[in-house]
Design an enzyme around this catalytic site. Structure first.
Site, mmCIF file in Angstrom:
data_model
loop_
_atom_site.group_PDB
_atom_site.id
_atom_site.type_symbol
_atom_site.label_atom_id
_atom_site.label_comp_id
_atom_site.label_asym_id
_atom_site.label_seq_id
_atom_site.Cartn_x
_atom_site.Cartn_y
_atom_site.Cartn_z
ATOM 1 N N GLU A 35 -7.983 -51.827 -25.965
ATOM 2 C CA GLU A 35 -6.999 -51.465 -24.939
ATOM 3 C C GLU A 35 -5.925 -52.559 -24.906
ATOM 4 O OE1 GLU A 35 -6.183 -48.878 -22.759
ATOM 5 O OE2 GLU A 35 -4.537 -50.294 -22.415
ATOM 6 N N CYS A 43 -3.798 -42.908 -15.680
ATOM 7 C CA CYS A 43 -4.263 -42.363 -14.402
ATOM 8 C C CYS A 43 -4.530 -43.461 -13.385
ATOM 9 C CB CYS A 43 -5.518 -41.522 -14.622
ATOM 10 S SG CYS A 43 -6.217 -40.925 -13.081
ATOM 11 N N CYS A 48 -1.910 -41.138 -11.601
ATOM 12 C CA CYS A 48 -2.547 -40.405 -10.501
ATOM 13 C C CYS A 48 -2.947 -41.266 -9.310
ATOM 14 C CB CYS A 48 -3.823 -39.712 -10.997
ATOM 15 S SG CYS A 48 -3.753 -39.084 -12.658
ATOM 16 N N LYS A 51 -0.076 -43.362 -7.584
ATOM 17 C CA LYS A 51 0.867 -42.332 -7.081
ATOM 18 C C LYS A 51 0.313 -41.658 -5.829
ATOM 19 C CE LYS A 51 0.229 -38.389 -7.842
ATOM 20 N NZ LYS A 51 0.402 -37.682 -9.085
ATOM 21 N N TYR A 99 -13.857 -49.754 -14.682
ATOM 22 C CA TYR A 99 -13.806 -49.179 -16.031
ATOM 23 C C TYR A 99 -14.374 -50.162 -17.058
ATOM 24 C CZ TYR A 99 -11.393 -44.760 -15.249
ATOM 25 O OH TYR A 99 -11.100 -43.474 -14.885
ATOM 26 N N ALA A 115 -4.930 -52.016 -31.122
ATOM 27 C CA ALA A 115 -5.541 -51.740 -32.424
ATOM 28 C C ALA A 115 -4.622 -50.810 -33.206
ATOM 29 C CB ALA A 115 -6.906 -51.093 -32.238
ATOM 30 N N TYR A 179 6.735 -32.462 -12.734
ATOM 31 C CA TYR A 179 5.714 -33.022 -11.836
ATOM 32 C C TYR A 179 6.171 -34.367 -11.262
ATOM 33 C CZ TYR A 179 1.597 -30.269 -13.547
ATOM 34 O OH TYR A 179 0.677 -29.305 -13.856
ATOM 35 N N GLU A 183 7.260 -35.265 -7.406
ATOM 36 C CA GLU A 183 6.362 -36.101 -6.605
ATOM 37 C C GLU A 183 7.064 -37.370 -6.124
ATOM 38 O OE1 GLU A 183 2.035 -34.770 -8.442
ATOM 39 O OE2 GLU A 183 2.907 -36.635 -9.140
ATOM 40 N N ARG A 206 9.749 -26.074 -13.866
ATOM 41 C CA ARG A 206 9.754 -25.025 -14.893
ATOM 42 C C ARG A 206 8.321 -24.807 -15.398
ATOM 43 N NH1 ARG A 206 10.424 -25.124 -20.354
ATOM 44 N NH2 ARG A 206 10.939 -27.334 -20.411
ATOM 45 N N HIS A 437 -12.349 -20.036 10.078
ATOM 46 C CA HIS A 437 -11.229 -19.946 11.011
ATOM 47 C C HIS A 437 -11.237 -21.100 12.000
ATOM 48 C CE1 HIS A 437 -8.089 -17.892 13.192
ATOM 49 N NE2 HIS A 437 -8.748 -18.087 14.319
ATOM 50 N N GLU A 442 -8.207 -19.679 4.812
ATOM 51 C CA GLU A 442 -8.741 -18.355 5.155
ATOM 52 C C GLU A 442 -7.786 -17.238 4.727
ATOM 53 O OE1 GLU A 442 -8.894 -17.094 9.359
ATOM 54 O OE2 GLU A 442 -7.858 -18.965 9.837
HETATM 55 P P1 NDP Z 1 7.629 -32.699 -17.223
HETATM 56 O O1 NDP Z 1 7.698 -32.231 -18.612
HETATM 57 O O2 NDP Z 1 6.803 -32.012 -16.215
HETATM 58 O O3 NDP Z 1 9.120 -32.781 -16.640
HETATM 59 C C1 NDP Z 1 10.177 -33.402 -17.330
HETATM 60 C C2 NDP Z 1 11.460 -33.036 -16.638
HETATM 61 O O4 NDP Z 1 12.540 -33.740 -17.216
HETATM 62 C C3 NDP Z 1 11.770 -31.557 -16.749
HETATM 63 O O5 NDP Z 1 12.289 -31.126 -15.518
HETATM 64 C C4 NDP Z 1 12.842 -31.531 -17.845
HETATM 65 O O6 NDP Z 1 13.739 -30.457 -17.748
HETATM 66 C C5 NDP Z 1 13.563 -32.828 -17.570
HETATM 67 N N1 NDP Z 1 14.265 -33.355 -18.738
HETATM 68 C C6 NDP Z 1 13.791 -33.485 -19.987
HETATM 69 N N2 NDP Z 1 14.718 -34.014 -20.803
HETATM 70 C C7 NDP Z 1 15.819 -34.227 -20.053
HETATM 71 C C8 NDP Z 1 17.114 -34.732 -20.328
HETATM 72 N N3 NDP Z 1 17.446 -35.133 -21.548
HETATM 73 N N4 NDP Z 1 18.013 -34.770 -19.321
HETATM 74 C C9 NDP Z 1 17.678 -34.357 -18.081
HETATM 75 N N5 NDP Z 1 16.457 -33.870 -17.753
HETATM 76 C C10 NDP Z 1 15.537 -33.802 -18.733
HETATM 77 O O7 NDP Z 1 7.221 -34.234 -17.363
HETATM 78 P P2 NDP Z 1 6.729 -35.292 -16.313
HETATM 79 O O8 NDP Z 1 7.092 -36.585 -16.928
HETATM 80 O O9 NDP Z 1 7.162 -34.968 -14.936
HETATM 81 O O10 NDP Z 1 5.152 -35.123 -16.369
HETATM 82 C C11 NDP Z 1 4.494 -35.208 -17.635
HETATM 83 C C12 NDP Z 1 3.152 -34.555 -17.561
HETATM 84 O O11 NDP Z 1 2.276 -35.411 -16.851
HETATM 85 C C13 NDP Z 1 3.122 -33.244 -16.815
HETATM 86 O O12 NDP Z 1 3.432 -32.168 -17.629
HETATM 87 C C14 NDP Z 1 1.715 -33.191 -16.318
HETATM 88 O O13 NDP Z 1 0.921 -32.613 -17.299
HETATM 89 C C15 NDP Z 1 1.358 -34.642 -16.134
HETATM 90 N N6 NDP Z 1 1.402 -35.033 -14.717
HETATM 91 C C16 NDP Z 1 0.546 -34.420 -13.841
HETATM 92 C C17 NDP Z 1 0.558 -34.742 -12.519
HETATM 93 C C18 NDP Z 1 -0.373 -34.052 -11.591
HETATM 94 O O14 NDP Z 1 -1.351 -33.460 -12.043
HETATM 95 N N7 NDP Z 1 -0.124 -34.065 -10.287
HETATM 96 C C19 NDP Z 1 1.480 -35.738 -11.964
HETATM 97 C C20 NDP Z 1 2.347 -36.295 -12.956
HETATM 98 C C21 NDP Z 1 2.291 -35.954 -14.273
HETATM 99 P P3 NDP Z 1 13.363 -28.981 -18.297
HETATM 100 O O15 NDP Z 1 12.447 -28.368 -17.298
HETATM 101 O O16 NDP Z 1 14.688 -28.317 -18.377
HETATM 102 O O17 NDP Z 1 12.733 -29.198 -19.631
#
Ligand code: NDP
Length: 447
Positions: A35, A43, A48, A51, A99, A115, A179, A183, A206, A437, A442
């Site tokens: 590591e 995480c 996670c 955050k 860990y 590594a 995400y 957040e 999206r 309730h 519910e």
């Molecule tokens: P995401 O892929 O969810 O979001 C990236 C965002 O950046 C999208 O809105 C994307 O737009 C935008 N984007 C990408 N390129 C550009 C650019 N050149 N200019 C402007 N905007 C841009 O990634 P995140 O980093 O938010 O999260 C990564 C992953 O981590 C998630 O998919 C999820 O799996 C995980 N995660 C999970 C969490 C949870 O479980 N609560 C919390 C945080 C992360 P567009 O939509 O148009 O592509």
């Protein structure tokens, strides 16, 4: 005597890597983990866990404001960023050492350095220069934030930096609609920063169900987040103590800090995968089959580095499946369908299964059940936040193929409801379940 130093060498002490290493070591295998930063991975160290603490911190501010509707007078409430930051880092350190201890207790060696592959079975530890060979190698190096290179991007921060800010900015701009952007916009706004969230698309999150996306947009606005759509940053200029961000159509915003939340990329750069002959896709993710096996029979990869479903519990399950497959003679392909997830906006999103669009593309006889209401707690607190729920069923039997909630406790509720969705239960099964309730949940059995 094995001709290798270790039975298993795991690169990366994050969620997936540590679980696999611990289980393999507990089976008597000789295991090492490398590591380069801190045990715990994204995480625990910069994802996670810290955050969620920030989300809790932001929620206290909201609760204090709303408590007057419940008869409370809270005078002199003040937020101290340095205090919360410190508490979180203490907790992160505690978890990181857990860990480490877990590996130690199970007899795995932890090398606290990077590594890199030097050959199909060979790795070099880059700080000590030590050469190590292993029969099996598990790549569990995770991912890292990615942001577009634009003039001034050197001034921006990513989620990695957000946990260590010297001070909470008065104004912040969060770029992205995924995400992390949603957040963190909620966190900063909740902690008191004037927050702008700028997304290049036309609706946040999206890939999520369209109605969920609308409900999240509504929630962000109620949290005083200025959400702007259809804009991508072109340049960032330093002005005074802050920055001026210029967007493609000439629109400009002044802010104190810019956070890029524009996605994450797999951590494969410089790993020497070409020396091991391991194939990657065009995004740099390690290509694996359903058993997390790469094109090399003895090299596996789990978690975000494979860019399948980038969630901690998924990496853990993939790590467990790897151990079943390789060490228990029980080939196990982790099933990536119906994985529930939460987005910790305020209120949060809880989601499992298909969006309405995907359900209509995949199934016949799709039916939609929704409810949208102001939760009873918010009536006295005067909060305008709502709760939205959507059930998507398919076929004559009305199997529930999608369930989406935007509302308080959505993450908690969806975890339990996901069991029903994963088990293939129907709308009638939900209806046959008696309500608890008064709760938000519910509504799921009275839709
Ligand atoms: P995401 O892929 O969810 O979001 C990236 C965002 O950046 C999208 O809105 C994307 O737009 C935008 N984007 C990408 N390129 C550009 C650019 N050149 N200019 C402007 N905007 C841009 O990634 P995140 O980093 O938010 O999260 C990564 C992953 O981590 C998630 O998919 C999820 O799996 C995980 N995660 C999970 C969490 C949870 O479980 N609560 C919390 C945080 C992360 P567009 O939509 O148009 O592509």
């Amino acid at each position: 005597m094995s001709k290798y130093d270790y039975d298993l060498f795991v690169i990366g002490a994050g969620s997936g890597g540590v679980r696999a290493a611990r289980l393999a070591a507990s089976l008597g295998k000789k295991v090492a983990v490398a590591e380069e930063y801190r045990a715990g991975g994204t995480c625990v160290i910069r994802g996670c866990v810290p955050k969620k603490y920030l989300v809790y911190g932001a929620a206290f501010g909201k609760a204090i404001k709303e408590s007057s509707g419940y008869g409370w007078t809270v005078k002199g409430a003040k937020f101290d960023w340095a205090s919360l930051r410190g508490e979180i880092q203490t907790e992160v350190s505690r978890l990181s050492s857990i860990y480490e201890n877990v590996l130690d207790k199970n007899g795995a060696d932890l090398f606290k350095e990077r590594a890199e592959f030097t050959g199909p079975h060979a790795l070099r530890l880059t700080k000590s220069g030590r050469e190590i060979t292993a029969k099996h190698i598990l790549i569990a190096t995770g991912g890292r934030p990615w942001s577009p290179e634009i003039p001034g991007s050197q001034y921006t921060i990513t989620s990695d930096d957000a946990f260590h800010l010297d001070a909470l900015p008065k104004r912040i701009m969060v770029i992205g609609g995924g995400y992390i952007a949603c957040e963190f916009a909620g966190i900063f706004s909740g902690l008191g920063a004037k927050t702008t969230q700028v997304y290049r698309g036309d609706k946040l999150l999206r890939g999520f169900d369209d109605d969920v996306r609308s409900a999240v947009d509504n929630g962000q606005r109620l949290n005083r987040i200025d959400v702007k759509y259809g804009q991508s940053p072109l340049s960032i200029k330093k002005i005074g103590g802050g920055f001026k961000v210029t967007f493609e159509d000439g629109f400009q915003v002044a802010t104190d800090l810019v956070m890029m939340a524009t996605g994450r990329v797999p951590n494969t750069y410089g790993l020497g995968l070409e020396k091991a002959g391991v194939k990657m896709n065009d995004k740099g993710a390690v290509i694996v089959n359903e058993f997390s096996k790469t094109n090399k029979a003895h090299i596996y990869a789990v978690g975000d580095v494979t860019d399948r479903v980038n969630l901690t519990p998924v990496a853990i399950r993939e790590g467990m499946a790897f151990v079943e497959t390789v060490y228990k003679n029980n080939p196990t392909a982790y099933d990536h369908t119906d994985i529930a997830s939460a987005v910790f906006t305020q209120p949060p999103v809880g989601s499992v299964g298909l969006s309405e669009t995907d359900a209509r593309a995949k199934h016949k006889g799709v039916k939609i059940y929704t409810t949208d209401f102001r939760p009873m707690k918010n009536l006295l607190s005067a909060s305008q936040h709502r709760c939205f729920m959507k059930m998507i069923t398919a076929g004559k039997k009305e199997r529930v193929v999608g369930l989406h909630i935007v509302g308080d406790y959505a993450g908690e509720i969806i975890q339990a409801a996901a069991i029903a969705v994963k088990a293939g239960l129907t709308k009638a099964d939900f209806d046959a379940t008696c309500a608890v309730h008064p709760t938000l949940a519910e509504e799921l059995v009275t839709l």
